[in-house]
Motif scaffolding. Sequence first.
Motif, PDB file in Angstrom:
ATOM      1  N   TYR A  54     -29.967 -21.308   0.744  1.00 38.20           N
ATOM      2  CA  TYR A  54     -30.149 -20.943   2.162  1.00 38.20           C
ATOM      3  C   TYR A  54     -29.062 -19.996   2.674  1.00 38.20           C
ATOM      4  O   TYR A  54     -29.092 -19.586   3.816  1.00 38.20           O
ATOM      5  CB  TYR A  54     -30.180 -22.216   3.024  1.00 38.20           C
ATOM      6  CG  TYR A  54     -31.465 -22.985   2.814  1.00 38.20           C
ATOM      7  CD1 TYR A  54     -32.578 -22.762   3.624  1.00 38.20           C
ATOM      8  CD2 TYR A  54     -31.577 -23.907   1.775  1.00 38.20           C
ATOM      9  CE1 TYR A  54     -33.759 -23.447   3.417  1.00 38.20           C
ATOM     10  CE2 TYR A  54     -32.763 -24.597   1.552  1.00 38.20           C
ATOM     11  CZ  TYR A  54     -33.845 -24.355   2.382  1.00 38.20           C
ATOM     12  OH  TYR A  54     -35.020 -25.023   2.166  1.00 38.20           O
ATOM     13  N   PHE A  55     -28.084 -19.695   1.824  1.00 38.80           N
ATOM     14  CA  PHE A  55     -26.994 -18.828   2.275  1.00 38.80           C
ATOM     15  C   PHE A  55     -27.407 -17.359   2.102  1.00 38.80           C
ATOM     16  O   PHE A  55     -26.898 -16.632   1.255  1.00 38.80           O
ATOM     17  CB  PHE A  55     -25.707 -19.148   1.498  1.00 38.80           C
ATOM     18  CG  PHE A  55     -24.475 -18.614   2.173  1.00 38.80           C
ATOM     19  CD1 PHE A  55     -23.904 -19.284   3.242  1.00 38.80           C
ATOM     20  CD2 PHE A  55     -23.888 -17.429   1.747  1.00 38.80           C
ATOM     21  CE1 PHE A  55     -22.775 -18.781   3.883  1.00 38.80           C
ATOM     22  CE2 PHE A  55     -22.765 -16.923   2.381  1.00 38.80           C
ATOM     23  CZ  PHE A  55     -22.209 -17.602   3.446  1.00 38.80           C
ATOM     24  N   THR A  56     -28.369 -16.957   2.934  1.00 38.25           N
ATOM     25  CA  THR A  56     -28.860 -15.567   2.887  1.00 38.25           C
ATOM     26  C   THR A  56     -28.772 -15.012   4.303  1.00 38.25           C
ATOM     27  O   THR A  56     -28.837 -15.786   5.276  1.00 38.25           O
ATOM     28  CB  THR A  56     -30.344 -15.513   2.461  1.00 38.25           C
ATOM     29  OG1 THR A  56     -31.116 -16.193   3.484  1.00 38.25           O
ATOM     30  CG2 THR A  56     -30.583 -16.186   1.119  1.00 38.25           C
ATOM     31  N   GLU A  57     -28.641 -13.691   4.404  1.00 36.68           N
ATOM     32  CA  GLU A  57     -28.523 -13.090   5.732  1.00 36.68           C
ATOM     33  C   GLU A  57     -29.730 -13.429   6.612  1.00 36.68           C
ATOM     34  O   GLU A  57     -29.574 -13.783   7.782  1.00 36.68           O
ATOM     35  CB  GLU A  57     -28.350 -11.581   5.621  1.00 36.68           C
ATOM     36  CG  GLU A  57     -26.930 -11.217   5.936  1.00 36.68           C
ATOM     37  CD  GLU A  57     -26.537  -9.807   5.631  1.00 36.68           C
ATOM     38  OE1 GLU A  57     -27.279  -8.886   5.995  1.00 36.68           O
ATOM     39  OE2 GLU A  57     -25.458  -9.659   5.031  1.00 36.68           O
ATOM     40  N   ASP A  58     -30.939 -13.339   6.009  1.00 33.60           N
ATOM     41  CA  ASP A  58     -32.162 -13.580   6.791  1.00 33.60           C
ATOM     42  C   ASP A  58     -32.149 -14.966   7.416  1.00 33.60           C
ATOM     43  O   ASP A  58     -32.520 -15.151   8.580  1.00 33.60           O
ATOM     44  CB  ASP A  58     -33.403 -13.471   5.885  1.00 33.60           C
ATOM     45  CG  ASP A  58     -33.728 -12.014   5.633  1.00 33.60           C
ATOM     46  OD1 ASP A  58     -33.081 -11.161   6.268  1.00 33.60           O
ATOM     47  OD2 ASP A  58     -34.607 -11.745   4.784  1.00 33.60           O
ATOM     48  N   PHE A  59     -31.730 -15.965   6.640  1.00 34.59           N
ATOM     49  CA  PHE A  59     -31.731 -17.334   7.160  1.00 34.59           C
ATOM     50  C   PHE A  59     -30.608 -17.524   8.189  1.00 34.59           C
ATOM     51  O   PHE A  59     -30.839 -18.024   9.296  1.00 34.59           O
ATOM     52  CB  PHE A  59     -31.566 -18.330   6.003  1.00 34.59           C
ATOM     53  CG  PHE A  59     -31.653 -19.759   6.448  1.00 34.59           C
ATOM     54  CD1 PHE A  59     -32.862 -20.297   6.898  1.00 34.59           C
ATOM     55  CD2 PHE A  59     -30.530 -20.578   6.441  1.00 34.59           C
ATOM     56  CE1 PHE A  59     -32.936 -21.623   7.328  1.00 34.59           C
ATOM     57  CE2 PHE A  59     -30.603 -21.900   6.874  1.00 34.59           C
ATOM     58  CZ  PHE A  59     -31.811 -22.415   7.313  1.00 34.59           C
ATOM     59  N   LEU A  60     -29.421 -17.073   7.843  1.00 34.44           N
ATOM     60  CA  LEU A  60     -28.261 -17.320   8.716  1.00 34.44           C
ATOM     61  C   LEU A  60     -28.382 -16.608  10.063  1.00 34.44           C
ATOM     62  O   LEU A  60     -27.903 -17.108  11.087  1.00 34.44           O
ATOM     63  CB  LEU A  60     -26.970 -16.879   8.018  1.00 34.44           C
ATOM     64  CG  LEU A  60     -26.655 -17.580   6.685  1.00 34.44           C
ATOM     65  CD1 LEU A  60     -25.399 -17.001   6.057  1.00 34.44           C
ATOM     66  CD2 LEU A  60     -26.452 -19.082   6.891  1.00 34.44           C
TER      67      LEU A  60
END
Length: 339
Positions: free
Chosen positions: A219-225
């Motif tokens: 979940y440590f992705t730009e889209d999610f964060l």
Amino acid sequence: MITFDKSPALTRCFHDLSLSMVSMQEFLRKLLPYMEKPLTEKEEKDVLFLFSQYGVPQHSLKISPKLLKNHPYFRNIQLKEIQTETVSYKETVIPKRRLMNTDFMKPLGRHLFHYHPLGYFEEDIRMPALHEGHTIWMAPAVSEFTSMEEGIRKGHGKCLTFGLGIGLIVYMWLRKEEVTEVTIVEFNEDVIQLFQKHILPQFPEGKSVNIIHGDAFDYFTEDFLEQFDYVYVDFWESTEDGLPYYTKLMETGVDLPQVDFWIEDAILMDVKYLTFLYLKHVYEGKAPSDFMFQQDFSLAKYARKIHFFFQHLEMTICSPEELLSLIHSRNVLRSILSI
Ligand SMILES: C[S@@+](CC[C@H](N)C(=O)[O-])C[C@H]1O[C@@H](n2cnc3c(N)ncnc32)[C@H](O)[C@@H]1O
């Protein structure tokens, strides 16, 4: 490649940085026999004397039990002793007068000396802790609350945290008016179930709490964060497992201003020491690549990153101020690890 405009002032600064590391190691070695055991009055005086000898700005070791007892989480949330297949809540006792860390490392002065604030309670303190095998994910340690204060204070709008634990940060966020909802990514299903059954019903109602069963790294992705106003990453136990996990997160290249990492500065400390030793090695005219071969296995990976970073940095250090700001820069240390 990094280069230096050598001068007596810069040589002196390298010397002072080395001395500060030696003096910190000496301080820690002298302190170690007193740690994690009940202090006699004579030992308490010895520790305070050590502090004064090394200039540590702490003049008392007593911590008021109110610090824990008045903490909203421990005042309002009751945890029973519970055991599941992988995790348990167990009562933990901190014996009176046991000397312990009350926060993670703090810098002292402008060189490399760091110290842990220390203290003891004057009475036995009983509190529940979250255990998974030999790992204690969340314990009633003062260092846990103090080190999380910044993350609690900065929480606003839609908040996300990686690592549920006992939901301390979740609870503290939900009490804040400016927090609208909280999302948690947690990979142990038992931790989630215990929390949902025994802890969440005691939390304030009215704001949504979304729990995602998953691995932080997925979940440590730009889209999610970017869906969140504030993100707090806390899925490690200490600086030891923190450094490899934090490094893996840096290697993703994701770099957003609304993301904070639990005990980041303490995690970066070993990288900072290694960076200093590398720069000293180069300043002394030694072959930079030799540096990597001199490190033991656990640090070799970080030494390689440091070498790569400085090999590609076109910069000449001319003054102690430039050297110190480079060594102490969180952005530089993050960039090194991101390689
Ligand atoms: C130190 S605790 C978090 C404490 C929490 N901040 C609190 O306020 O109570 C760490 C948590 O991270 C979880 N965890 C460990 N590795 C994880 C991973 N890769 N992804 C998601 N959660 C993880 C553990 O199961 C544990 O619940």
